[in-house]
Enzyme design. Structure first.
Site, PDB file in Angstrom:
ATOM      1  CB  THR A  93      38.488  34.332  34.391  1.00 13.42           C
ATOM      2  OG1 THR A  93      38.800  34.950  33.143  1.00 13.42           O
ATOM      3  CG2 THR A  93      37.683  35.284  35.243  1.00 13.42           C
ATOM      4  CB  CYS A 126      33.375  35.226  29.577  1.00 11.29           C
ATOM      5  SG  CYS A 126      34.827  34.436  28.901  1.00 11.29           S
ATOM      6  CE  LYS A 174      31.507  37.230  20.826  1.00 12.00           C
ATOM      7  NZ  LYS A 174      32.338  38.262  21.438  1.00 12.00           N
TER       8      LYS A 174
HETATM    9  C1  UDX Z   1      33.490  38.795  27.144  1.00 11.12           C
HETATM   10  C2  UDX Z   1      34.244  40.116  27.333  1.00 11.12           C
HETATM   11  O1  UDX Z   1      33.787  41.092  26.396  1.00 11.12           O
HETATM   12  C3  UDX Z   1      35.718  39.878  27.162  1.00 11.12           C
HETATM   13  O2  UDX Z   1      36.443  41.093  27.394  1.00 11.12           O
HETATM   14  C4  UDX Z   1      36.163  38.813  28.133  1.00 11.12           C
HETATM   15  O3  UDX Z   1      37.532  38.542  27.969  1.00 11.12           O
HETATM   16  C5  UDX Z   1      35.356  37.545  27.939  1.00 11.12           C
HETATM   17  O4  UDX Z   1      33.968  37.830  28.032  1.00 11.12           O
HETATM   18  P1  UDX Z   1      32.699  37.374  25.012  1.00 11.12           P
HETATM   19  O5  UDX Z   1      32.117  36.395  25.977  1.00 11.12           O
HETATM   20  O6  UDX Z   1      33.501  36.866  23.867  1.00 11.12           O
HETATM   21  O7  UDX Z   1      33.670  38.379  25.787  1.00 11.12           O
HETATM   22  O8  UDX Z   1      31.482  38.203  24.418  1.00 11.12           O
HETATM   23  P2  UDX Z   1      30.944  39.697  24.432  1.00 11.12           P
HETATM   24  O9  UDX Z   1      31.211  40.319  23.134  1.00 11.12           O
HETATM   25  O10 UDX Z   1      31.366  40.433  25.643  1.00 11.12           O
HETATM   26  O11 UDX Z   1      29.371  39.420  24.500  1.00 11.12           O
HETATM   27  C6  UDX Z   1      28.809  38.749  25.628  1.00 11.12           C
HETATM   28  C7  UDX Z   1      27.325  38.596  25.486  1.00 11.12           C
HETATM   29  O12 UDX Z   1      26.670  39.845  25.659  1.00 11.12           O
HETATM   30  C8  UDX Z   1      26.841  38.061  24.135  1.00 11.12           C
HETATM   31  O13 UDX Z   1      25.839  37.084  24.371  1.00 11.12           O
HETATM   32  C9  UDX Z   1      26.255  39.281  23.446  1.00 11.12           C
HETATM   33  O14 UDX Z   1      25.248  38.940  22.553  1.00 11.12           O
HETATM   34  C10 UDX Z   1      25.726  40.071  24.629  1.00 11.12           C
HETATM   35  N1  UDX Z   1      25.639  41.526  24.398  1.00 11.12           N
HETATM   36  C11 UDX Z   1      26.765  42.251  24.138  1.00 11.12           C
HETATM   37  C12 UDX Z   1      24.411  42.161  24.478  1.00 11.12           C
HETATM   38  O15 UDX Z   1      23.381  41.539  24.731  1.00 11.12           O
HETATM   39  N2  UDX Z   1      24.358  43.520  24.283  1.00 11.12           N
HETATM   40  C13 UDX Z   1      25.452  44.263  24.023  1.00 11.12           C
HETATM   41  O16 UDX Z   1      25.316  45.490  23.862  1.00 11.12           O
HETATM   42  C14 UDX Z   1      26.691  43.609  23.944  1.00 11.12           C
END
Ligand code: UDX
Length: 436
Positions: free
Chosen positions: A119, A263, A326
């Site tokens: 990215t 990310c 997460k």
């Molecule tokens: C993210 C993007 O989803 C992915 O497409 C990209 O390639 C990389 O970044 P990731 O970092 O693995 O992926 O996690 P993601 O599932 O997106 O969750 C990110 C954060 O948001 C976590 O801390 C999660 O707990 C939080 N989250 C997610 C919320 O607080 N509420 C939600 O409804 C969803």
């Protein structure tokens, strides 16, 4: 093919590409990581990855090395190295991308294709294409952003929801690069995976735009949670109700402690920094607010802990369930859970953290916190228990079981993961973000 950079993205990409029939060499400067991968051992927790890795190694199509010379003779070279946030700045640190392409370029042969997956700030692909051309005028560069989610990395790599190709400006090079990528992704393409072919800048922007949108969705519902807290309304029911509108959708509307990880936080900050350089900072001014809303949730969680403890957490014993950013991950980069745990400790509480997978990483970065292997152990004699990462085993905790070990039946649900009625009926003081 070559895969340069064997972190969450590159290691999974390398193993998955080998598993679908390609001949793959994974390259990384981190010797112990390469040794672990070559031995079939995942250097990080990612469901399903170790099995794909071992199966791919057994086919003989996958090898790992620290030697960039092994890129010679391959035709497609993926760049999957990290672009973390620069210390003390919002911008992305391009050191690893620059080093990877700098080391790879002299190994290229005529007609090779370099494929960027990291990215990056928009404009990077054009800059790297010039470096590639300097070393090998007939080699090409494409940008192919990656959307994998940790915890679902294998699934997202083998069956992506879309493919994006940022192709070179010359039509002939674009056609050749596209044909080469079509061969790489023959299987998902045969399964009707949507494909968007575009220019470099658009491909680079697709990734940061997607992550900005997701971050915005989360901060939107967390802003609603703040309003709910001020009015006594329930943000979970609010999210359910607005989520029924297909234009809005219920996914990524889980209110709670907000987003962390390697990310979303750094990507929105790097995007703001890049927009500033381009003179388009006004366009992304809203992302600053998205970031602030997100960070405010962590502060609110600490305040709520104080409130539930009767005005002070000094000397209180607090159990924190969850350290990973997460569930289904051992990644603690910018973890909201650990951030809150550390704040509670700094403000005078005695904090014990547990997590099914992330304790080794957590101990390394936050050696001052106490750690326990299980939720029951962490909660023993606790005045307050916080669920800050919604692992399944915490969702399904039994209020009766936990009640037998704690000193005070106080539960703070930082992820809206528990059933309030069940906990209250069992005699617990239950509080959550955005709920009465
Ligand atoms: C993210 C993007 O989803 C992915 O497409 C990209 O390639 C990389 O970044 P990731 O970092 O693995 O992926 O996690 P993601 O599932 O997106 O969750 C990110 C954060 O948001 C976590 O801390 C999660 O707990 C939080 N989250 C997610 C919320 O607080 N509420 C939600 O409804 C969803």
């Amino acid at each position: 093919m070559t895969v340069v950079g064997c972190g969450y993205l590159g290691a999974v990409h390398a193993a998955c590409m080998a598993s679908v029939g390609h001949q793959v060499v994974g390259i990384d400067v981190d010797g112990p990581k390469i040794e672990s991968l070559q031995a079939g051992k995942a250097p990080f927790f990612e469901p399903g990855f170790e099995q794909v890795l071992q199966e791919a190694l057994a086919t003989g199509r996958l090898t790992f090395t620290t030697d960039m010379a092994s890129a010679s003779g391959n035709t497609v070279h993926f760049v999957c190295v990290g672009t973390p946030q620069r210390a003390g700045e919002n911008a992305a640190d391009m050191t690893y991308v620059n080093a990877a392409v700098g080391a790879l370029a002299p190994k290229l042969s005529p007609g090779d294709l370099v494929v960027g997956k990291s990215t990056v700030p928009v404009g990077t692909a054009a800059r790297l294409a010039a470096i590639v051309a300097e070393h090998e005028p007939t080699a090409m560069l494409a940008w192919n952003p990656e959307f994998l989610r940790e915890g679902f990395a294998v699934e997202d790599t083998l069956t992506p929801d879309r493919l994006v190709y940022g192709l070179p400006p010359t039509p002939a090079a674009a056609a050749t690069a596209k044909a080469m990528l079509d061969e790489v992704y023959a299987i998902p393409l045969s399964q009707d995976t949507p494909l968007v072919t575009t220019d470099y800048a658009t491909a680079e922007l697709v990734k940061v735009a997607a992550n900005s949108f997701l971050a915005t969705k989360i901060s939107f519902i967390n802003a609603m949670a703040e309003v709910c807290e001020a009015t006594g309304a329930d943000v979970v029911q609010l999210a359910d109700a607005i989520g029924h509108d297909a234009r809005i959708g219920r996914r990524f509307l889980n209110a709670g402690l907000g987003f962390g990880g390697g990310c979303l936080p750094k990507d929105i900050r790097a995007f703001m920094a890049r927009a500033g350089e381009l003179g388009a900072d006004q366009a992304l001014a809203f992302l600053r607010e998205i970031d602030s809303i997100n960070i405010r949730r962590r502060v609110r969680m600490v305040d709520l802990a104080r409130e539930v403890c009767g005005g002070s957490i000094v000397g209180r014993r607090i159990a924190v369930l969850g350290a990973a950013f997460k569930p289904n991950s051992d990644d603690i980069r910018d973890s909201p859970a650990l951030d809150v745990a550390a704040q509670l400790q700094v403000q005078g509480a005695t904090v014990t953290v547990t997590d099914p997978e992330a304790l080794t990483n957590a101990r390394r970065v936050w050696p001052g916190l106490n750690y326990a292997d299980t939720a029951l152990e962490a909660a023993t004699d606790a005045d307050l228990v916080l669920v800050l990462t919604e692992w399944d085993q915490y969702r399904s905790l039994d209020p009766g079981d936990l009640a037998t070990v704690v000193a005070g039946k106080r539960m703070l649900d930082g992820r809206n993961a528990l059933d309030p009625v069940r906990w209250r009926n069992a005699g617990w003081t239950y509080r959550a973000l955005g709920r009465p």
